[in-house]
Design an enzyme around this catalytic site. Structure first.
Site, PDB file in Angstrom:
ATOM      1  CD  GLN A 206      -2.822  -0.948   2.536  1.00 32.97           C
ATOM      2  OE1 GLN A 206      -2.836  -1.935   3.254  1.00 32.97           O
ATOM      3  NE2 GLN A 206      -3.472   0.151   2.864  1.00 32.97           N
ATOM      4  CG  PHE A 237      -8.539  -5.371   4.004  1.00 36.31           C
ATOM      5  CD1 PHE A 237      -9.656  -4.692   3.563  1.00 36.31           C
ATOM      6  CD2 PHE A 237      -8.263  -6.619   3.465  1.00 36.31           C
ATOM      7  CE1 PHE A 237     -10.498  -5.240   2.594  1.00 36.31           C
ATOM      8  CE2 PHE A 237      -9.099  -7.180   2.499  1.00 36.31           C
ATOM      9  CZ  PHE A 237     -10.217  -6.493   2.065  1.00 36.31           C
ATOM     10  CD  GLU A 241      -1.056   2.663   6.534  1.00 40.21           C
ATOM     11  OE1 GLU A 241      -2.164   2.139   6.756  1.00 40.21           O
ATOM     12  OE2 GLU A 241      -0.717   3.751   7.017  1.00 40.21           O
ATOM     13  NE  ARG A 319      -7.268   7.820  11.822  1.00 40.59           N
ATOM     14  CZ  ARG A 319      -8.029   8.667  11.115  1.00 40.59           C
ATOM     15  NH1 ARG A 319      -9.346   8.551  11.116  1.00 40.59           N
ATOM     16  NH2 ARG A 319      -7.481   9.620  10.400  1.00 40.59           N
ATOM     17  NE  ARG A 351     -12.814  -1.224   4.798  1.00 36.84           N
ATOM     18  CZ  ARG A 351     -13.413  -1.926   3.849  1.00 36.84           C
ATOM     19  NH1 ARG A 351     -13.396  -3.244   3.912  1.00 36.84           N
ATOM     20  NH2 ARG A 351     -14.033  -1.324   2.858  1.00 36.84           N
ATOM     21  CG  PHE A 353      -4.801   3.824  11.222  1.00 36.24           C
ATOM     22  CD1 PHE A 353      -3.909   3.081  10.482  1.00 36.24           C
ATOM     23  CD2 PHE A 353      -4.305   4.861  11.991  1.00 36.24           C
ATOM     24  CE1 PHE A 353      -2.551   3.367  10.501  1.00 36.24           C
ATOM     25  CE2 PHE A 353      -2.940   5.157  12.019  1.00 36.24           C
ATOM     26  CZ  PHE A 353      -2.071   4.413  11.270  1.00 36.24           C
ATOM     27  CB  ALA A 519      -5.742   7.823   6.345  1.00 39.16           C
ATOM     28  CD  GLU A 728      -9.188   3.873   7.254  1.00 37.15           C
ATOM     29  OE1 GLU A 728      -9.128   5.066   6.905  1.00 37.15           O
ATOM     30  OE2 GLU A 728      -8.456   3.393   8.128  1.00 37.15           O
TER      31      GLU A 728
END
Ligand code: MTE
Ligand code: MOS
Length: 820
Positions: A206, A237, A241, A319, A351, A353, A519, A728
């Site tokens: 990703q 997903f 990342e 987050r 997903r 995060f 994100a 997400e």
């Protein structure tokens, strides 16, 4: 209206078209990274030697027997690394570790002519260990004070004053596990070196730019010597990342040392035992309500189970902290966040995060406390939704508060919420062993990377003389439909039909310094950049066309491949004719586009600011039926209203909402990661290593009756063509499933039963929950720290209370000290 969000007449964005590669996906023609292996000559295959301890020093590695296996070419160890022996950006992830940190940790890698030879040889590598104590659970980590990274604190108002003022104060704990990404395509990389020593890596990533950066670090090279390409992913997903970097580095290192292409693809068990998952969380909370059930204060300490290294755990936690209030106004808030270090895989993005993990805290609280307050959970939730002028605990104004209310009304209205609630009451009164329930939960999810610098995107748009268009952008395609949207954006911005535009795979040598496609910001950032590049080209084409039409360049119109001009009687020009003329007039037909999100600010030291461009809103209504003998259940009906702004691609967006919801429902109800927490020899081993033991949602778990609508009148000012991110947020709509199950379990008990439901709410968990209700012991595991002297049930209004009344309630003066 801003020029970014304004749509021209007849835009290609907004058309319902299939995913750009849908036919390739379903016919098996779509190529994924590992499909390239059979097209590549002399490929070597890599297989890891995995630790059999959760935590140990590696005291010796003997490879002679392994090297003797026919077909084995080389065994990669720490001694081979020319640059930095680290796979992460935090420099806490040795690529070849001398201390293994989890069961399954790769110690070294075997390269062989065949995959079988590599696997067999890996089994012959002898490793000596000096075992060390291992921490397997977040509660063990808390007791041992095994933490890592930042410990954010977010505060607004005065929680002590809030609890003083509150009529009801409750406290409790909540703990839940993570989730396996279970992308269909496991981690994969294929590396080659060309005659110039240029490294080319095909990677299922990703974040190609970061894969490039980490590979360069490991190899001791500069970024321009490494190129990373991602054709597409069979799902990411969030799991791709940060985790692909080390695998890509192994392949690249092997390729440099052997001069042959190296392929590294994890099989499912390797992937599950080696790669990071969603973080589980533990939380301790205390909450205060006034006499009308309004939230007055929330105090919480949330601790994530991060596994062995930091990875993305800090931003995930940030987050979580920033989503702890979900969609509800809480005047006084104090939240502490901690990151536990445990001897497990390095937990990572998934997903949402951290958002879901934060939001679950308040949804769990409301679900457990509603019965104790004597109020219907739907009513309690609706009463606390954000209203005008209110700000989040970190100080960002919730400007679109009315969308929450609108989505709520629409979802409840289209699902006939009030009528079904009555039907369910009747059904439950006449069915002793089967109970039904209906629940409604909201989602408010912040869009943008918390770290401001990541909110930028780039693109490269090439127009050829014949008018055909090729676009590149910095985002990656993982099934979410980003490429489809980017084609639509380019066609709209250039005023050409969709068929005029093609898209080339994501490569770091086309668009540099990109952010992760994560994100949910892929379309916002890359869409802004693609649009910018196209507009540069259009501005250069205008004078060429204006000359032909004899008009002012501003009066030239581009519409579906036909170029015309206001106030000209000359024949319209076909787009291809214009591009040809432009070429002969030496007008540049390509452009690099760039976009950055304006207006964001965030201070991570005080956890205050406006980190999000906007919030994505949604509401889900869910009805379930539970069997009292087994705890087995069915999702009877789901109604969703979700805010995607003005959709760039409605079919894609509805697919994202359905998929996100089902993935969330899997986590809420079925998927359970089990690690061996015993003191036996297999301590730390992941027991759920395949689909046989890790239960995923499938067709049979789909709601029998599933309705998804996009919120209307939802234009997003200041975002590309008025759209909103969608990737997400819908996952969290699935909270409604768990809340419905909680209510159905409670229905087996006396009125007012409060149920503490485990997550995942497997049939077994639901059975124990309904059993606690049936035996009359259902206090929700909640401590009642303070109750009104004469606890009167809170006057429970109709759950579909008119908007005007809710607004009026929200306009009541807020408690002192409630504003940041
Ligand atoms: N949809 C599919 N089909 N496959 C995926 O891997 N990833 C999700 C979401 N939807 C994913 C998906 C996650 S975690 C994110 S952040 C976004 O897509 C990323 O893409 P976007 O930014 O283009 O929405
Ligand atoms: Mo998504 S978890 O931001 O990749």
């Amino acid at each position: 209206m801003s020029s970014l969000s304004q749509r021209p007449a007849n835009p290609v964005v907004g058309e319902s078209i299939p995913h750009e590669a849908a036919s390739l996906h379903v016919t098996g023609q779509a190529l994924y990274t590992d499909d390239l292996v059979i097209r590549t000559k002399d490929v070597l295959h890599a297989w890891p030697v995995q630790s059999t301890h959760a935590h140990a020093l590696v005291t010796a590695v003997r490879v002679d027997d392994a090297l003797a296996v026919p077909g084995v070419v080389r065994i990669l160890t720490a001694d081979d690394v020319p640059g930095v022996n680290d796979a992460g950006v935090k420099h806490d992830e040795p690529l070849f570790p001398s201390e293994v940190m989890f069961h399954g940790h790769a110690i070294c890698w075997v390269l062989a002519d065949t995959l079988d030879a590599a696997r067999v040889a890996a089994g012959k590598v002898e490793v000596d260990y000096e075992p060390l104590p291992a921490i397997m659970t977040v509660t063990e980590a808390i007791a041992a004070e095994s933490f890592q990274g930042a410990r954010p604190h977010m505060e607004r108002g005065d929680v002590a004053a809030g609890f003083d003022e509150a009529a009801h104060v409750f406290s409790g704990e909540f703990e839940f596990k993570g989730q396996e990404h279970f992308y269909l395509e496991t981690h994969a990389a294929l590396a080659q070196v060309d005659e110039n020593g240029q490294i080319f890596i095909q990677s299922s990533t990703q974040h190609p730019s970061e894969t490039q950066e980490i590979v360069a670090h490991v190899l001791g090279l500069a970024s321009h010597e490494v190129t990373v390409q991602c054709l597409r992913m069979g799902g990411g997903f969030g799991g791709k990342e940060m985790q692909p970097h080390g695998f890509a580095a192994i392949a690249a290192l092997g390729s440099i040392l052997t001069g042959r292409p190296v392929r590294l693809r994890l099989n499912r068990t390797l992937d599950m035992t080696m790669s990071g998952k969603r973080h589980g969380f533990h939380s301790e909370w205390k909450v205060g309500f006034d006499d009308d059930g309004h939230l007055l204060a929330l105090e919480a300490t949330i601790t994530s189970d991060a596994g062995w290294s930091l990875d993305l755990s800090e931003p995930v936690l940030a987050r979580a902290v920033c989503h702890i209030e979900n969609a509800y106004w809480i005047p006084n808030v104090s939240v502490d966040g901690r990151i536990a270090r445990t001897n497990k895989t390095s937990q990572t993005a998934f997903r949402g995060f951290g958002g879901p993990q934060g939001m679950l805290v308040i949804e769990d609280i409301l679900g457990r406390c509603a019965p104790l307050l004597g109020v219907d959970p739907a009513e309690l939730r609706e009463r606390n939704l954000y209203g005008p002028g209110q700000t989040t605990p970190y100080g960002q104004e919730v400007t679109q508060w009315e969308r929450l209310g609108r989505a709520w009304q629409q979802a409840c209205g289209q699902g006939g919420f009030a009528d079904r609630q009555q039907e369910i009451e009747k059904f439950n009164a006449t069915h002793e062993h089967t109970k039904r329930a209906i629940a409604v939960t909201p989602v408010k999810f912040g869009i943008s990377f918390n770290l401001t610098a990541f909110n930028q995107g780039g693109a490269l748009v090439l127009v050829y003389k014949d008018g055909s268009v090729l676009i590149n952008h910095g985002g990656t395609e993982m099934g979410q439909g980003l490429h489809t949207k980017m084609l639509q954006v380019a066609a709209t911005a250039l005023g050409v039909p969709l068929s005029t535009v093609r898209l080339a795979p994501t490569r770091t040598d086309k668009v540099p310094n990109t952010s992760a496609t994560a994100a949910s910001s892929g379309a916002d950032l890359n869409g802004g950049a693609v649009k910018n590049a196209c507009e540069q080209i259009i501005e250069r084409l205008r004078p060429v066309a204006a000359q032909h039409f004899g008009v002012n360049p501003a009066d030239v119109r581009f519409d579906h491949g036909v170029v015309s001009a206001i106030g000209s009687t000359a024949d319209p020009l076909p787009w291809a004719e214009l591009t040809k003329r432009a070429y002969f007039q030496r007008v540049q037909l390509s452009a690099a586009g760039y976009y950055r999100t304006e207006g964001l600010h965030w201070d991570s030291s005080t956890m205050t600011g406006s980190p999000f461009k906007y919030f994505a809103n949604g509401v889900a209504v869910c009805e379930v039926e539970v069997d009292g003998f087994t705890g087995a259940y069915q999702t009877r009906r789901v109604d969703i209203v979700h805010d995607v702004g003005d959709s760039l691609s409605p079919l894609v967006d509805i697919g994202q909402i359905e998929g996100g919801f089902v993935q969330g429902a899997g986590w809420m109800t079925l998927e359970e990661l089990v690690w061996d927490e015993s003191d036996g020899p297999r301590r730390g081993r992941l027991a759920t290593q395949a689909a046989s033991t890790y239960k995923l949602p499938s067709f049979s778990e789909m709601p029998q009756d599933f309705h998804v609508s996009l919120l209307e009148q939802a234009h997003e000012e200041g975002a590309v063509y008025g759209s909103k991110a969608v990737g997400e947020p819908p996952l969290m709509l699935a909270f409604a499933v768990r809340e419905a199950l909680r209510q159905a379990a409670a229905a087996f008990g006396p009125d007012g039963a409060s149920v503490d439901l485990a997550l995942p709410a497997t049939p077994e968990a639901v059975y124990w929950a309904l059993e606690s209700a049936r035996s009359g012991q259902a206090d929700g595991n909640v401590r009642r720290d303070k109750a009104a002297v004469d606890p009167e049930p809170i006057p429970g209004g109709h759950p579909m209370r008119p908007e005007s009344e809710r607004v009026a309630a929200a306009e009541q003066p807020q408690p002192a000290g409630s504003r940041p």
